[in-house]
Design a protein around this motif. Structure first.
Motif, PDB file in Angstrom:
ATOM      1  N   ARG A 188      14.088  26.573 -34.968  1.00  0.00           N
ATOM      2  CA  ARG A 188      13.892  28.025 -34.859  1.00  0.00           C
ATOM      3  C   ARG A 188      14.345  28.473 -33.464  1.00  0.00           C
ATOM      4  O   ARG A 188      13.580  28.388 -32.501  1.00  0.00           O
ATOM      5  N   THR A 189      15.568  28.955 -33.404  1.00  0.00           N
ATOM      6  CA  THR A 189      16.161  29.301 -32.112  1.00  0.00           C
ATOM      7  C   THR A 189      15.575  30.589 -31.526  1.00  0.00           C
ATOM      8  O   THR A 189      15.853  30.918 -30.372  1.00  0.00           O
ATOM      9  N   ASP A 190      14.762  31.292 -32.290  1.00  0.00           N
ATOM     10  CA  ASP A 190      14.152  32.535 -31.800  1.00  0.00           C
ATOM     11  C   ASP A 190      12.696  32.313 -31.351  1.00  0.00           C
ATOM     12  O   ASP A 190      11.981  33.274 -31.097  1.00  0.00           O
ATOM     13  N   THR A 191      12.277  31.059 -31.267  1.00  0.00           N
ATOM     14  CA  THR A 191      10.859  30.776 -31.041  1.00  0.00           C
ATOM     15  C   THR A 191      10.647  29.928 -29.786  1.00  0.00           C
ATOM     16  O   THR A 191      11.469  29.066 -29.454  1.00  0.00           O
ATOM     17  N   VAL A 192       9.536  30.234 -29.108  1.00  0.00           N
ATOM     18  CA  VAL A 192       9.134  29.498 -27.907  1.00  0.00           C
ATOM     19  C   VAL A 192       7.667  29.112 -28.087  1.00  0.00           C
ATOM     20  O   VAL A 192       6.868  29.918 -28.583  1.00  0.00           O
ATOM     21  N   VAL A 193       7.314  27.898 -27.705  1.00  0.00           N
ATOM     22  CA  VAL A 193       5.908  27.504 -27.759  1.00  0.00           C
ATOM     23  C   VAL A 193       5.443  27.056 -26.376  1.00  0.00           C
ATOM     24  O   VAL A 193       6.137  26.305 -25.689  1.00  0.00           O
ATOM     25  N   HIS A 194       4.293  27.594 -25.964  1.00  0.00           N
ATOM     26  CA  HIS A 194       3.689  27.219 -24.689  1.00  0.00           C
ATOM     27  C   HIS A 194       2.445  26.386 -24.976  1.00  0.00           C
ATOM     28  O   HIS A 194       1.543  26.836 -25.686  1.00  0.00           O
ATOM     29  N   LEU A 195       2.403  25.180 -24.421  1.00  0.00           N
ATOM     30  CA  LEU A 195       1.261  24.279 -24.606  1.00  0.00           C
ATOM     31  C   LEU A 195       0.491  24.254 -23.292  1.00  0.00           C
ATOM     32  O   LEU A 195       0.959  23.688 -22.300  1.00  0.00           O
ATOM     33  N   LEU A 196      -0.664  24.908 -23.277  1.00  0.00           N
ATOM     34  CA  LEU A 196      -1.490  24.909 -22.061  1.00  0.00           C
ATOM     35  C   LEU A 196      -2.454  23.727 -22.128  1.00  0.00           C
ATOM     36  O   LEU A 196      -3.366  23.706 -22.956  1.00  0.00           O
ATOM     37  N   VAL A 234       8.353  24.800 -24.642  1.00  0.00           N
ATOM     38  CA  VAL A 234       9.484  24.263 -25.395  1.00  0.00           C
ATOM     39  C   VAL A 234      10.195  25.446 -26.060  1.00  0.00           C
ATOM     40  O   VAL A 234       9.566  26.230 -26.774  1.00  0.00           O
ATOM     41  N   THR A 235      11.490  25.569 -25.796  1.00  0.00           N
ATOM     42  CA  THR A 235      12.239  26.706 -26.331  1.00  0.00           C
ATOM     43  C   THR A 235      13.178  26.239 -27.422  1.00  0.00           C
ATOM     44  O   THR A 235      13.964  25.310 -27.226  1.00  0.00           O
ATOM     45  N   GLY A 236      13.094  26.897 -28.562  1.00  0.00           N
ATOM     46  CA  GLY A 236      13.929  26.529 -29.705  1.00  0.00           C
ATOM     47  C   GLY A 236      15.412  26.675 -29.420  1.00  0.00           C
ATOM     48  O   GLY A 236      16.233  25.929 -29.950  1.00  0.00           O
ATOM     49  N   ARG A 237      15.763  27.623 -28.568  1.00  0.00           N
ATOM     50  CA  ARG A 237      17.174  27.866 -28.295  1.00  0.00           C
ATOM     51  C   ARG A 237      17.815  26.701 -27.545  1.00  0.00           C
ATOM     52  O   ARG A 237      18.989  26.400 -27.707  1.00  0.00           O
ATOM     53  N   ARG A 238      17.023  26.047 -26.675  1.00  0.00           N
ATOM     54  CA  ARG A 238      17.590  25.009 -25.821  1.00  0.00           C
ATOM     55  C   ARG A 238      17.225  23.581 -26.228  1.00  0.00           C
ATOM     56  O   ARG A 238      17.903  22.630 -25.827  1.00  0.00           O
ATOM     57  N   VAL A 239      16.157  23.422 -26.981  1.00  0.00           N
ATOM     58  CA  VAL A 239      15.645  22.052 -27.183  1.00  0.00           C
ATOM     59  C   VAL A 239      16.652  21.181 -27.952  1.00  0.00           C
ATOM     60  O   VAL A 239      17.367  21.657 -28.835  1.00  0.00           O
ATOM     61  N   HIS A 283      13.648  17.382 -20.074  1.00  0.00           N
ATOM     62  CA  HIS A 283      14.386  17.147 -21.326  1.00  0.00           C
ATOM     63  C   HIS A 283      14.957  18.510 -21.697  1.00  0.00           C
ATOM     64  O   HIS A 283      14.307  19.527 -21.461  1.00  0.00           O
ATOM     65  N   PRO A 284      16.151  18.573 -22.282  1.00  0.00           N
ATOM     66  CA  PRO A 284      16.709  19.889 -22.605  1.00  0.00           C
ATOM     67  C   PRO A 284      15.741  20.748 -23.424  1.00  0.00           C
ATOM     68  O   PRO A 284      15.297  20.341 -24.499  1.00  0.00           O
TER      69      PRO A 284
END
Lengths: 203, 203
Positions: A47-55, A68-73, A100-101
């Motif tokens: 999902r290149t439009d999605t970002v997840v933040h793990l606190l 972790v960003t879907g666009r770059r991972v 890691h990318p």
């Protein structure tokens, strides 16, 4: 952009605490991994439009936020073990780096993240919230949720103050990764995403 | 009762093929594990009204069907590794046994299972199906779906012949475990389950 922020108050922040043979016993790192993959993967795609933040706020070096960003991972696979290896590498890296990318690590706690997200639509998931279908959240928004033990009372107060709405997504409690799947599908139906298929990056 | 039948044409049927350090490389056994846990677990509980059938048709001893029942299963944890250990034990056991409480293994292929399910409402998930919200499936039903490679053309024909309806659950393709989460939540809203909480059996 869709963003998910998930609060893990007991998940480890130092790499030696992540034991691949016992992810549940490693501060429920299995859940951290599934949240990551369910936020970013659909069948045969990222999902290149999605970002997840793990606190992460557990031992020994809290707080740390892994984004972790879907666009770059790259090389994000759906299984827990390879995801745990990626995230453990992020815990071993210096803050404010991208070890890691598409995987970034930094010192940031909830207040910092909410500060950065100012201006974005923010939805907080809680069992006492209003029904998802009643709130009708926007696809471009931040969704904040807790892990299996939930946010602390202090985090809960902060989130209710910042949230545009508090949402409940069903009549029984779901795991954080299940909540993300349910939200994604709701938003996919509302505005179907157009993902470009990149066969080199998925399994 | 809710039943899920998931077809894994390449997942291993002999225990030595399940490598805990490489579940994806073990015929995508990671997906078999996630399907099991997403079918049977919600937050802090087991879905006692749900059964999942895993039809495995990969090497070296196909076909085998592992059936896991929410009412009987014990020590089912949400992570892939401990689930893989349970299921591997089932592959090592003699057919027609229950090598772990609530986990049954037998020789059964798709035709056998469809024969047993005669009389039940049967829904087949496929991207070309009708919208979930249009079909409005019953909570007491069997939902059949394929893995990441989908059913064979022969299985597909058989399923279309037996299905009461072919359902699509969203505008993009989802992993089998994600489909199950989405279906569960749809059915939970339609008829909220009343699960008795058993703290001894969950994490």
């Amino acid at each position: 952009m869709r963003e998910f922020l998930v609060l893990f108050n007991h998940a480890p922040t130092s790499p030696d605490r992540v034991r691949l043979k016992d992810l549940p016993g490693s501060g429920r790192f299995d859940l951290v991994c599934r949240v990551t993959t369910q936020a970013l993967l659909y069948s045969h795609g990222v999902r290149t439009d999605t970002v997840v933040h793990l606190l992460l706020r557990g031992p020994d070096d809290p707080p740390k936020t892994i984004t972790v960003t879907g666009r770059r991972v790259r090389r994000l696979y759906p299984d827990e073990r390879t995801t745990a290896i990626h995230l453990r590498r992020a815990l071993a890296a210096d803050p404010d780096t991208e070890p890691h990318p598409g995987i970034f690590v930094r010192r940031a706690d909830l207040e910092d993240l909410l500060g950065e997200m100012k201006g974005a639509k923010l939805y907080y998931l809680s069992e006492d919230g209003r029904d998802l279908e009643e709130v009708e959240p926007e696809p471009d928004a931040v969704f904040v949720l807790g892990d299996h033990e939930g946010p602390t009372p202090e985090q809960d107060r902060l989130l209710r103050r910042h949230a545009d709405a508090v949402i409940s997504i069903g009549p029984i409690p779901y795991h954080a990764d299940q909540c993300i799947v349910i939200l994604h599908r709701y938003l996919d139906v509302k505005r179907p995403p157009e993902y470009a298929h990149d066969p080199s990056n998925v399994m």
